[in-house]
Design a protein around this motif. Structure first.
Motif, PDB file in Angstrom:
ATOM      1  N   CYS A 229       0.842  -1.199   0.000  1.00 21.11           N
ATOM      2  CA  CYS A 229       0.000   0.000   0.000  1.00 21.11           C
ATOM      3  C   CYS A 229       0.873   1.244   0.000  1.00 21.11           C
ATOM      4  CB  CYS A 229      -0.916   0.006   1.225  1.00 21.11           C
ATOM      5  SG  CYS A 229      -2.007   1.446   1.305  1.00 21.11           S
ATOM      6  N   ALA A 230       0.605   2.136  -0.947  1.00 17.77           N
ATOM      7  CA  ALA A 230       1.370   3.377  -1.057  1.00 17.77           C
ATOM      8  C   ALA A 230       0.871   4.459  -0.105  1.00 17.77           C
ATOM      9  CB  ALA A 230       1.316   3.897  -2.492  1.00 17.77           C
ATOM     10  N   GLY A 231      -0.263   4.206   0.568  1.00 16.79           N
ATOM     11  CA  GLY A 231      -0.801   5.204   1.490  1.00 16.79           C
ATOM     12  C   GLY A 231      -2.161   5.701   1.040  1.00 16.79           C
ATOM     13  N   ALA A 232      -2.538   6.851   1.545  1.00 18.03           N
ATOM     14  CA  ALA A 232      -3.829   7.450   1.192  1.00 18.03           C
ATOM     15  C   ALA A 232      -3.862   7.803  -0.290  1.00 18.03           C
ATOM     16  CB  ALA A 232      -4.078   8.696   2.031  1.00 18.03           C
ATOM     17  N   ASP A 233      -5.046   7.777  -0.854  1.00 19.38           N
ATOM     18  CA  ASP A 233      -5.227   8.159  -2.254  1.00 19.38           C
ATOM     19  C   ASP A 233      -5.270   9.680  -2.341  1.00 19.38           C
ATOM     20  OD1 ASP A 233      -5.963   8.570  -4.876  1.00 19.38           O
ATOM     21  OD2 ASP A 233      -7.371   6.888  -4.918  1.00 19.38           O
ATOM     22  N   LEU A 234      -4.107  10.277  -2.578  1.00 19.53           N
ATOM     23  CA  LEU A 234      -3.998  11.742  -2.578  1.00 19.53           C
ATOM     24  C   LEU A 234      -4.853  12.380  -3.657  1.00 19.53           C
ATOM     25  CD1 LEU A 234      -0.156  12.168  -2.004  1.00 19.53           C
ATOM     26  CD2 LEU A 234      -1.971  12.111  -0.318  1.00 19.53           C
ATOM     27  N   LYS A 235      -5.052  11.676  -4.760  1.00 19.40           N
ATOM     28  CA  LYS A 235      -5.843  12.246  -5.857  1.00 19.40           C
ATOM     29  C   LYS A 235      -7.296  12.460  -5.449  1.00 19.40           C
ATOM     30  CE  LYS A 235      -3.052  10.312  -9.621  1.00 19.40           C
ATOM     31  NZ  LYS A 235      -3.057   9.423 -10.807  1.00 19.40           N
ATOM     32  N   VAL A 236      -7.757  11.668  -4.484  1.00 18.61           N
ATOM     33  CA  VAL A 236      -9.148  11.784  -4.049  1.00 18.61           C
ATOM     34  C   VAL A 236      -9.334  12.910  -3.055  1.00 18.61           C
ATOM     35  CG1 VAL A 236     -11.014  10.628  -2.800  1.00 18.61           C
ATOM     36  CG2 VAL A 236      -9.700   9.378  -4.510  1.00 18.61           C
TER      37      VAL A 236
ATOM     38  N   PHE B  57       3.717   2.356   2.947  1.00 14.32           N
ATOM     39  CA  PHE B  57       4.029   3.727   3.309  1.00 14.32           C
ATOM     40  C   PHE B  57       2.845   4.427   3.977  1.00 14.32           C
ATOM     41  CE2 PHE B  57       7.535   4.642  -0.110  1.00 14.32           C
ATOM     42  CZ  PHE B  57       8.363   3.730   0.519  1.00 14.32           C
ATOM     43  N   THR B  58       3.151   5.262   4.924  1.00 16.09           N
ATOM     44  CA  THR B  58       2.250   6.262   5.488  1.00 16.09           C
ATOM     45  C   THR B  58       0.892   5.679   5.874  1.00 16.09           C
ATOM     46  OG1 THR B  58       3.423   7.735   3.968  1.00 16.09           O
ATOM     47  CG2 THR B  58       1.650   8.705   5.206  1.00 16.09           C
ATOM     48  N   GLY B  59      -0.178   5.954   5.103  1.00 15.66           N
ATOM     49  CA  GLY B  59      -1.490   5.433   5.450  1.00 15.66           C
ATOM     50  C   GLY B  59      -1.535   3.923   5.445  1.00 15.66           C
ATOM     51  N   GLY B  60      -0.764   3.286   4.560  1.00 16.88           N
ATOM     52  CA  GLY B  60      -0.698   1.832   4.535  1.00 16.88           C
ATOM     53  C   GLY B  60      -0.075   1.287   5.811  1.00 16.88           C
ATOM     54  N   LEU B  61       1.002   1.938   6.256  1.00 19.21           N
ATOM     55  CA  LEU B  61       1.616   1.574   7.529  1.00 19.21           C
ATOM     56  C   LEU B  61       0.643   1.825   8.669  1.00 19.21           C
ATOM     57  CD1 LEU B  61       4.033   0.853   9.346  1.00 19.21           C
ATOM     58  CD2 LEU B  61       4.764   3.249   9.154  1.00 19.21           C
ATOM     59  N   GLU B  62      -0.063   2.934   8.563  1.00 16.77           N
ATOM     60  CA  GLU B  62      -0.992   3.364   9.615  1.00 16.77           C
ATOM     61  C   GLU B  62      -2.072   2.315   9.887  1.00 16.77           C
ATOM     62  OE1 GLU B  62      -2.605   7.757  10.869  1.00 16.77           O
ATOM     63  OE2 GLU B  62      -2.081   7.353   8.782  1.00 16.77           O
ATOM     64  N   VAL B  63      -2.712   1.818   8.828  1.00 21.59           N
ATOM     65  CA  VAL B  63      -3.794   0.852   9.038  1.00 21.59           C
ATOM     66  C   VAL B  63      -3.249  -0.539   9.355  1.00 21.59           C
ATOM     67  CG1 VAL B  63      -5.455   2.137   7.656  1.00 21.59           C
ATOM     68  CG2 VAL B  63      -4.047   0.397   6.551  1.00 21.59           C
ATOM     69  N   SER B  64      -2.093  -0.901   8.802  1.00 18.41           N
ATOM     70  CA  SER B  64      -1.546  -2.231   9.073  1.00 18.41           C
ATOM     71  C   SER B  64      -1.126  -2.375  10.529  1.00 18.41           C
ATOM     72  CB  SER B  64      -0.358  -2.527   8.146  1.00 18.41           C
ATOM     73  OG  SER B  64       0.739  -1.683   8.424  1.00 18.41           O
ATOM     74  N   LEU B  65      -0.862  -1.266  11.197  1.00 16.83           N
ATOM     75  CA  LEU B  65      -0.508  -1.312  12.612  1.00 16.83           C
ATOM     76  C   LEU B  65      -1.672  -1.799  13.469  1.00 16.83           C
ATOM     77  CD1 LEU B  65       1.554   1.991  12.968  1.00 16.83           C
ATOM     78  CD2 LEU B  65       2.399  -0.323  13.425  1.00 16.83           C
ATOM     79  N   GLY B  66      -2.876  -1.818  12.898  1.00 19.65           N
ATOM     80  CA  GLY B  66      -4.010  -2.372  13.614  1.00 19.65           C
ATOM     81  C   GLY B  66      -3.951  -3.884  13.727  1.00 19.65           C
TER      82      GLY B  66
END
Length: 250
Positions: A73-80, A121-130
């Motif tokens: 996961c590259a993180g949050a979808d910045l384009k959205v 990265f970033t958001g991907g790391l964030e949610v995987s920490l759950g």
């Protein structure tokens, strides 16, 4: 059946994730490979829907969080969420579902395992920490790039990361935005194991199988007790993180 419960709402056709169940193991796979599995509002809505259904099932003992393509996961979808027409209400719902996703992984009665390859990265790391456990490939790359992009976390990273790796290491990760390999992730306590990519699936299956050999009720109770002992103030911390973001916007 499990899938009847999962599909108790009109959302029945997942487009951003896939869900499979075999031998008491549910695998939820992020499925936006062309976007490096960037976390969109629709992906979160589907993932939350699936996890809520799984959490109700006594037929599932382990949940694996995986990803299709060359990245976890590259993180949050910045384009959205950087679109001019992305409303405050949509942003609130986006954050709510992101938090719900990570919190479900952390609090659902089933054991949860993040199976990480490529970048996380970033958001991907964030949610995987759950997830209760993180197993990664040696070639995996981890980074908290919020500061590099001029952002701050909103999905619980400021609370979960220091609980996982310690405060000083969390500061290093967040302040420098440096990348860590799979082996380094194990060294700092971010991941449980790092193996060659070809062995990743087998390693995750081995852990899942070992968990399934024990009593599911005991595992669920242990999980709740460990969560209570470690995260008494986690909810308050996450609320502070979210409120701080909106305060800075006003």
């Amino acid at each position: 059946s499990l899938f009847d419960r999962i599909r108790r709402t009109p959302l029945t056709d997942y487009k951003n994730i896939t869900l499979s169940v075999q031998d008491k193991i549910a695998t939820l796979t992020l499925n936006r490979p062309e976007q490096l599995n960037a976390l969109s509002p629709d992906l979160f809505a589907e993932a939350v829907h699936a996890l809520e259904g799984i959490a109700l099932s006594k037929d599932i003992g382990v949940v694996i969080l995986a990803a299709n393509g060359r990245a976890f996961c590259a993180g949050a979808d910045l384009k959205v969420f950087t679109k001019p027409d992305f409303t405050k209400e949509q942003a609130t719902e986006y954050t709510r579902n992101a938090d719900r996703f990570a919190t479900l992984l952390e609090t659902m009665p089933q054991a949860t395992i993040a199976k990480v390859h490529g970048i996380c990265f970033t958001g991907g790391l964030e949610v995987s920490l759950g997830c209760d456990f993180m197993i990664c490939a040696d070639e995996a790359r981890f980074a908290d790039t919020h500061a590099k992009l001029g952002f701050v976390p909103m999905w619980g990273l400021s609370q979960r990361l220091p609980r996982r790796v310690g405060l000083q290491r969390a500061r290093e990760m967040s302040f420098t935005a440096r990348e860590y390999s799979g082996k380094e992730a194990v060294e700092i306590g971010l991941a449980l194991k790092s193996v060659p990519l070809a062995e990743l699936a087998a390693c995750v299956q081995q852990l899942a199988g070992d968990i399934l050999k024990t009593n599911a009720r005991s595992v669920a109770t242990y999980k709740k007790m460990y969560w209570e002992s470690q995260n008494s103030f986690l909810k308050d911390g996450i609320q502070y993180e979210i409120q701080r973001k909106y305060k800075n916007k006003s």
